[in-house]
Design an enzyme around this catalytic site. Structure first.
Site, mmCIF file in Angstrom:
data_model
loop_
_atom_site.group_PDB
_atom_site.id
_atom_site.type_symbol
_atom_site.label_atom_id
_atom_site.label_comp_id
_atom_site.label_asym_id
_atom_site.label_seq_id
_atom_site.Cartn_x
_atom_site.Cartn_y
_atom_site.Cartn_z
ATOM 1 N N GLY A 71 0.960 -1.366 -0.097
ATOM 2 C CA GLY A 71 -0.552 0.047 -0.234
ATOM 3 C C GLY A 71 0.789 1.207 -0.160
ATOM 4 O O GLY A 71 0.756 2.019 -1.051
ATOM 5 N N THR A 72 1.514 1.091 0.542
ATOM 6 C CA THR A 72 3.155 1.728 0.357
ATOM 7 C C THR A 72 3.188 2.884 -0.848
ATOM 8 O O THR A 72 3.004 3.716 -0.780
ATOM 9 C CB THR A 72 3.888 2.269 1.937
ATOM 10 O OG1 THR A 72 3.377 1.840 3.258
ATOM 11 C CG2 THR A 72 4.854 3.592 1.726
ATOM 12 N N ASN A 150 -7.668 3.204 9.405
ATOM 13 C CA ASN A 150 -7.229 2.549 10.189
ATOM 14 C C ASN A 150 -7.496 2.399 11.713
ATOM 15 O O ASN A 150 -7.637 1.236 12.028
ATOM 16 C CB ASN A 150 -5.612 2.473 10.011
ATOM 17 C CG ASN A 150 -4.797 3.567 9.723
ATOM 18 O OD1 ASN A 150 -5.316 4.857 8.889
ATOM 19 N ND2 ASN A 150 -3.613 3.215 10.480
ATOM 20 N N GLN A 178 -7.592 0.534 3.564
ATOM 21 C CA GLN A 178 -8.701 -0.393 4.991
ATOM 22 C C GLN A 178 -10.152 -0.687 4.548
ATOM 23 O O GLN A 178 -10.630 -1.507 5.176
ATOM 24 C CB GLN A 178 -8.619 0.660 6.609
ATOM 25 C CG GLN A 178 -6.967 0.468 6.974
ATOM 26 C CD GLN A 178 -6.325 -0.740 7.333
ATOM 27 O OE1 GLN A 178 -7.356 -1.727 7.319
ATOM 28 N NE2 GLN A 178 -5.407 -1.143 8.541
ATOM 29 N N SER A 198 -3.401 -2.937 -0.505
ATOM 30 C CA SER A 198 -2.447 -3.695 -0.033
ATOM 31 C C SER A 198 -3.121 -5.084 0.758
ATOM 32 O O SER A 198 -3.516 -5.675 1.340
ATOM 33 C CB SER A 198 -2.130 -3.449 1.483
ATOM 34 O OG SER A 198 -1.493 -3.587 1.698
ATOM 35 N N HIS A 200 -2.350 -8.063 2.718
ATOM 36 C CA HIS A 200 -1.475 -8.074 3.973
ATOM 37 C C HIS A 200 -2.966 -8.097 4.721
ATOM 38 O O HIS A 200 -2.925 -8.754 5.976
ATOM 39 C CB HIS A 200 -0.646 -7.758 4.634
ATOM 40 C CG HIS A 200 0.143 -6.303 4.751
ATOM 41 N ND1 HIS A 200 -0.396 -6.294 6.241
ATOM 42 C CD2 HIS A 200 -0.001 -5.404 4.421
ATOM 43 C CE1 HIS A 200 0.284 -4.853 6.222
ATOM 44 N NE2 HIS A 200 0.596 -4.905 5.107
ATOM 45 N N THR A 236 10.685 -7.358 -12.358
ATOM 46 C CA THR A 236 9.951 -9.149 -12.597
ATOM 47 C C THR A 236 8.751 -8.738 -11.192
ATOM 48 O O THR A 236 8.945 -8.677 -10.007
ATOM 49 C CB THR A 236 11.272 -10.043 -12.366
ATOM 50 O OG1 THR A 236 12.154 -9.771 -13.016
ATOM 51 C CG2 THR A 236 10.050 -11.785 -12.886
ATOM 52 N N CYS A 324 1.160 0.987 12.682
ATOM 53 C CA CYS A 324 3.169 1.587 12.647
ATOM 54 C C CYS A 324 3.393 2.601 13.756
ATOM 55 O O CYS A 324 4.384 3.617 13.887
ATOM 56 C CB CYS A 324 2.512 2.400 11.204
ATOM 57 S SG CYS A 324 2.097 1.100 9.940
HETATM 58 N N1 PLP Z 1 -2.640 3.091 4.124
HETATM 59 C C1 PLP Z 1 -3.016 3.211 5.522
HETATM 60 C C2 PLP Z 1 -4.691 3.269 5.902
HETATM 61 C C3 PLP Z 1 -3.247 1.762 6.271
HETATM 62 O O1 PLP Z 1 -3.406 1.164 7.506
HETATM 63 C C4 PLP Z 1 -1.157 1.441 5.783
HETATM 64 C C5 PLP Z 1 -1.009 -0.296 6.417
HETATM 65 O O2 PLP Z 1 -1.162 -0.237 7.931
HETATM 66 C C6 PLP Z 1 -1.342 1.883 4.873
HETATM 67 C C7 PLP Z 1 -1.344 2.676 4.037
HETATM 68 C C8 PLP Z 1 0.504 0.878 4.099
HETATM 69 O O3 PLP Z 1 0.125 -0.128 3.771
HETATM 70 P P1 PLP Z 1 1.353 -1.244 3.444
HETATM 71 O O4 PLP Z 1 1.116 -2.121 4.440
HETATM 72 O O5 PLP Z 1 0.780 -2.397 2.276
HETATM 73 O O6 PLP Z 1 2.119 -0.309 3.024
#
Ligand code: PLP
Length: 391
Positions: A71-72, A150, A178, A198, A200, A236, A324
């Protein structure tokens, strides 16, 4: 000790069916999808099928899906692209409650000369659309506003935001990490130009994400190199993880009703009972529309970290903020933006459920948490005052 896992906004268990789907792509079908031979070609077909599955969950066209590492990365790719597409525009709009994946990037861009507006939220975590209307102008390159928060689960009115953004000709990105898989999202009728997700967070493995990129929206890739992903993301492809994400999206669509009935029912019962049994608590974002799986409760005059440790001793996994930010003793930036008083923000606990939770686990938390809070309050003078008021 078997875990009772109520921390699904931090990460989720990989669904066994997802794991089975990806398993052959490590030791047996390990070809490179870009290879000309049959062995790579059969992997390419599965990558295409996964792309279609992700697109179906979003009501998008498969060509609009770009696989990324997380996601990042998707967030970074969207925002950085907009600034390259419109080099003359120097303004970015976001919110004070974004995930660090967006907020840290925007704050670093502001140090490099961009004008960044961080929209405020009210006490329930809601956006003021008038503030957005006043902030947006011809200089705005991109508006990046999360779909759902989140920490609190508060859902933003994305289409109303989009209507305002489109009037000014800026690009509109939403961090839907989310939201995807928990609530229904339809890009076919949406104003969103770019959307991050994302794996996971929806029962696929860590290290795979995707960026939805609307057809016709100009894009400058963040990762350059080979021609993978139609030159929109070089490198890749993580084939096994992409195939897993496709399966996870298919399953998310299938379980969406369950998420919004059974999972929501468990969340509601947990919230109701904890609020009934524990004095001086408040639901963060309680007055707003929220994701069906999330509840964040602030308990006055207790330390969130202490609650987490005592819950953890009972096998219960929750979070005191976003994954985080845990580990830091600063109250969460989201709760501070909502104006949650310091004494409450510190004692905030987030429970985030998934389709793998069951009623008995909710019963366990309802049984275990009230004595933990009582015990912690008994050792602080303010806490004892609260106990005295409520006995
Ligand atoms: N954006 C939100 C709202 C999230 O909750 C998170 C992860 O907690 C992320 C972005 C980051 O995603 P990733 O862990 O896949 O980089």
């Amino acid at each position: 000790m078997k875990e009772i896992y109520f921390d699904n906004n931090a990460t989720t268990k990989v669904d066994e069916a997802v794991f089975e789907e990806m398993r052959p792509y490590f030791c047996e079908l390990y070809g490179n999808p870009s290879s000309m031979h049959f062995f790579g070609g059969q992997v390419q077909k599965k990558v295409d099928a996964a792309r279609s599955r992700v697109a179906t969950l979003l009501g998008a066209d498969p060509a609009e899906i770009v696989f990324t590492a997380c996601g990042t990365e998707s967030d970074n790719a969207a925002i950085r692209s907009a600034l390259e597409v419109f080099p003359e525009k120097r303004h970015i709009i976001t919110t004070r409650v974004e995930h660090p994946a967006v907020l840290t990037l925007c704050r670093s861009l502001s140090k490099r000369g961009y004008r960044v507006t961080e929209l405020n939220v009210d006490g329930a975590g809601r956006l003021d659309l008038n503030e957005l209307k006043n902030a947006i102008d011809e200089d705005t390159a991109i508006v990046s506003i999360m779909y759902a928060n989140n920490e609190t689960g508060v859902v933003f009115p994305i289409e109303e935001v989009g209507a305002i953004v489109k009037e000014k000709g800026a690009l509109f990105h939403t961090d839907a990490v989310q939201a995807v898989g928990k609530i229904s999202i339809n890009m076919a009728t949406s104003t969103v130009d770019m959307l991050s997700l994302s794996g996971h967070k929806l029962h696929a493995p860590k290290g795979i994400g995707a960026l939805y990129l609307r057809k016709g929206v100009p894009f400058r890739p963040f990762m350059v190199g080979g021609h993978q992903e139609r030159s929109r993301r070089a490198g890749t492809e993580a084939t096994a993880s992409i195939i897993a994400l496709g399966k996870a999206c298919e399953l998310a669509a299938r379980h969406m009703d369950d998420e919004n009935t059974r999972v929501k029912g468990m969340r509601d019962r947990l919230e109701r009972e904890l609020m009934r049994l524990i004095p001086a608590g408040r639901v963060n974002g309680g007055g707003a529309e929220r994701l069906p799986n999330t509840v964040s409760i602030a308990f006055e005059f207790v330390e969130g970290e202490a609650i987490l440790l005592l819950l953890s001793e009972k096998g219960i996994c929750a979070s005191s903020g976003s994954a985080c930010t845990s580990g830091s003793l600063e109250p969460s930036h989201v709760l501070r933006a909502m104006g949650v008083p310091f004494t409450c923000a510190h004692g905030s606990i987030r429970f985030s459920l998934s389709r793998f939770n069951i009623d008995q686990e909710v019963d366990t938390v309802i049984r275990e948490l009230p004595p933990i809070i009582r015990r912690l309050r008994e050792i602080s003078p303010f806490g004892r005052e609260i106990l005295a008021q409520h006995c």
